[in-house]
Every structure is written in structure tokens, then in C-alpha cells.
Motif scaffolding. Structure first.
Motif, PDB file in Angstrom:
ATOM      1  N   ALA A  94      48.642  40.844  49.366  1.00 46.97           N
ATOM      2  CA  ALA A  94      47.752  40.964  48.557  1.00 46.97           C
ATOM      3  C   ALA A  94      47.377  42.510  48.336  1.00 46.97           C
ATOM      4  O   ALA A  94      47.128  42.949  47.129  1.00 46.97           O
ATOM      5  CB  ALA A  94      46.382  40.291  48.883  1.00 46.97           C
ATOM      6  N   ASN A  95      47.568  43.265  49.505  1.00 48.13           N
ATOM      7  CA  ASN A  95      47.162  44.588  49.342  1.00 48.13           C
ATOM      8  C   ASN A  95      48.367  45.369  48.608  1.00 48.13           C
ATOM      9  O   ASN A  95      48.004  46.356  47.843  1.00 48.13           O
ATOM     10  CB  ASN A  95      47.116  45.167  50.695  1.00 48.13           C
ATOM     11  CG  ASN A  95      45.886  44.786  51.557  1.00 48.13           C
ATOM     12  OD1 ASN A  95      45.032  44.617  50.849  1.00 48.13           O
ATOM     13  ND2 ASN A  95      45.985  45.083  52.812  1.00 48.13           N
ATOM     14  N   LYS A  96      49.604  45.011  48.789  1.00 52.46           N
ATOM     15  CA  LYS A  96      50.837  45.446  48.015  1.00 52.46           C
ATOM     16  C   LYS A  96      50.406  45.192  46.350  1.00 52.46           C
ATOM     17  O   LYS A  96      50.709  46.188  45.699  1.00 52.46           O
ATOM     18  CB  LYS A  96      51.917  44.870  48.333  1.00 52.46           C
ATOM     19  CG  LYS A  96      52.571  45.657  49.879  1.00 52.46           C
ATOM     20  CD  LYS A  96      53.849  44.985  49.985  1.00 52.46           C
ATOM     21  CE  LYS A  96      54.233  45.398  51.374  1.00 52.46           C
ATOM     22  NZ  LYS A  96      55.595  44.883  52.122  1.00 52.46           N
ATOM     23  N   ALA A  97      50.110  44.085  45.948  1.00 53.83           N
ATOM     24  CA  ALA A  97      49.852  43.466  44.775  1.00 53.83           C
ATOM     25  C   ALA A  97      48.630  44.342  44.004  1.00 53.83           C
ATOM     26  O   ALA A  97      48.785  44.900  43.024  1.00 53.83           O
ATOM     27  CB  ALA A  97      49.651  42.218  44.514  1.00 53.83           C
ATOM     28  N   GLN A  98      47.636  44.724  45.019  1.00 62.64           N
ATOM     29  CA  GLN A  98      46.498  45.576  44.450  1.00 62.64           C
ATOM     30  C   GLN A  98      47.137  46.921  44.412  1.00 62.64           C
ATOM     31  O   GLN A  98      46.643  47.709  43.408  1.00 62.64           O
ATOM     32  CB  GLN A  98      45.485  45.008  45.421  1.00 62.64           C
ATOM     33  CG  GLN A  98      43.990  45.825  45.044  1.00 62.64           C
ATOM     34  CD  GLN A  98      42.963  45.669  45.897  1.00 62.64           C
ATOM     35  OE1 GLN A  98      43.342  45.356  47.181  1.00 62.64           O
ATOM     36  NE2 GLN A  98      41.877  45.428  45.397  1.00 62.64           N
ATOM     37  N   ASP A  99      47.851  47.569  45.047  1.00 62.15           N
ATOM     38  CA  ASP A  99      48.321  48.912  44.831  1.00 62.15           C
ATOM     39  C   ASP A  99      49.187  49.134  43.763  1.00 62.15           C
ATOM     40  O   ASP A  99      49.343  50.016  43.068  1.00 62.15           O
ATOM     41  CB  ASP A  99      48.954  49.235  46.162  1.00 62.15           C
ATOM     42  CG  ASP A  99      48.085  49.344  47.500  1.00 62.15           C
ATOM     43  OD1 ASP A  99      46.725  49.377  47.345  1.00 62.15           O
ATOM     44  OD2 ASP A  99      48.372  49.510  48.632  1.00 62.15           O
ATOM     45  N   GLU A 100      49.942  48.013  43.321  1.00 59.05           N
ATOM     46  CA  GLU A 100      50.728  48.122  42.074  1.00 59.05           C
ATOM     47  C   GLU A 100      50.162  47.938  41.082  1.00 59.05           C
ATOM     48  O   GLU A 100      50.413  48.620  40.137  1.00 59.05           O
ATOM     49  CB  GLU A 100      51.966  46.973  42.259  1.00 59.05           C
ATOM     50  CG  GLU A 100      52.891  46.987  43.334  1.00 59.05           C
ATOM     51  CD  GLU A 100      53.740  45.928  43.213  1.00 59.05           C
ATOM     52  OE1 GLU A 100      53.722  44.881  42.559  1.00 59.05           O
ATOM     53  OE2 GLU A 100      54.908  46.023  43.986  1.00 59.05           O
TER      54      GLU A 100
END
Length: 101
Positions: A94-100
Motif C-alpha cells: 500500500a505504501n508503494k502504491a501510494q508513493d507511485e
């Protein structure tokens, strides 16, 4: 070959490795394997309760009940560990998707 030392479930080493993505996958695989082994022991013990009761072997029936109980406790331990590792993995995704975004 260096054998791992037995230690607590929530040891410092486990918690450090659980937050690392590479080790998280390995820990998840190991916990799933152990959970499945103890789940099989639980099912075998549970089946043996009825088999030994059918043969009127009270001592074996009590031992089978003990095997099932202990196996179920250990299954719940590894199931909790798997749940914790999955939550960590999902948070990281979720953090990776939010950073993208």
C-alpha cells in the motif's frame, strides 16, 4: 550447515527480519509450512480420537486428545504469525502504491 537456534516467536531477530521484504517472504513460507504440518497432526489426532474410542481404548483416546489439543495451540501460534507477516506485506504494498500516485 548452521542450524537455526530455537527462539521466541516475537524475538528481536524475527521482528527485524519481518519488516524486510526479502526475509518476510521466507518467513511466510516457513510459517505456512509449519502451520500445515501441525494442522495435519491436529486432524490425525482428531481422527484417532474416534478410532480409539471405537476400539474402547481409553488411554489412546486421551493421548489422541492431548495430541490434538497441543497441535491446535501450535497451529494458532503459526496462524497468528502468518497474519502478522501478511499485514506487514500488505502495508508495504500500500505504501508503494501510494508513493507511485
Amino acid at each position: 550447515m548452521k542450524l537455526p537456534r530455537p527462539e521466541e516467536l516475537n524475538s528481536e531477530r524475527f521482528l527485524n527480519e519481518a519488516f524486510d521484504a526479502k526475509h518476510n517472504a521466507v518467513l511466510t513460507k516457513e510459517a505456512r509450512l509449519r502451520r500445515n504440518v501441525y494442522l495435519a497432526l491436529f486432524l490425525v489426532g482428531f481422527l484417532c480420537i474416534f478410532v480409539t474410542a471405537g476400539y474402547h481404548r481409553m488411554t489412546l483416546c486421551i493421548l489422541s486428545l492431548f495430541l490434538s489439543t497441543v497441535s491446535l495451540v501450535v497451529v494458532s501460534k503459526y496462524d497468528t504469525q502468518l497474519f502478522f507477516l501478511r499485514i506487514l506485506r500488505l502495508r508495504e504494498e500500500a505504501n508503494k502504491a501510494q508513493d507511485e500516485d
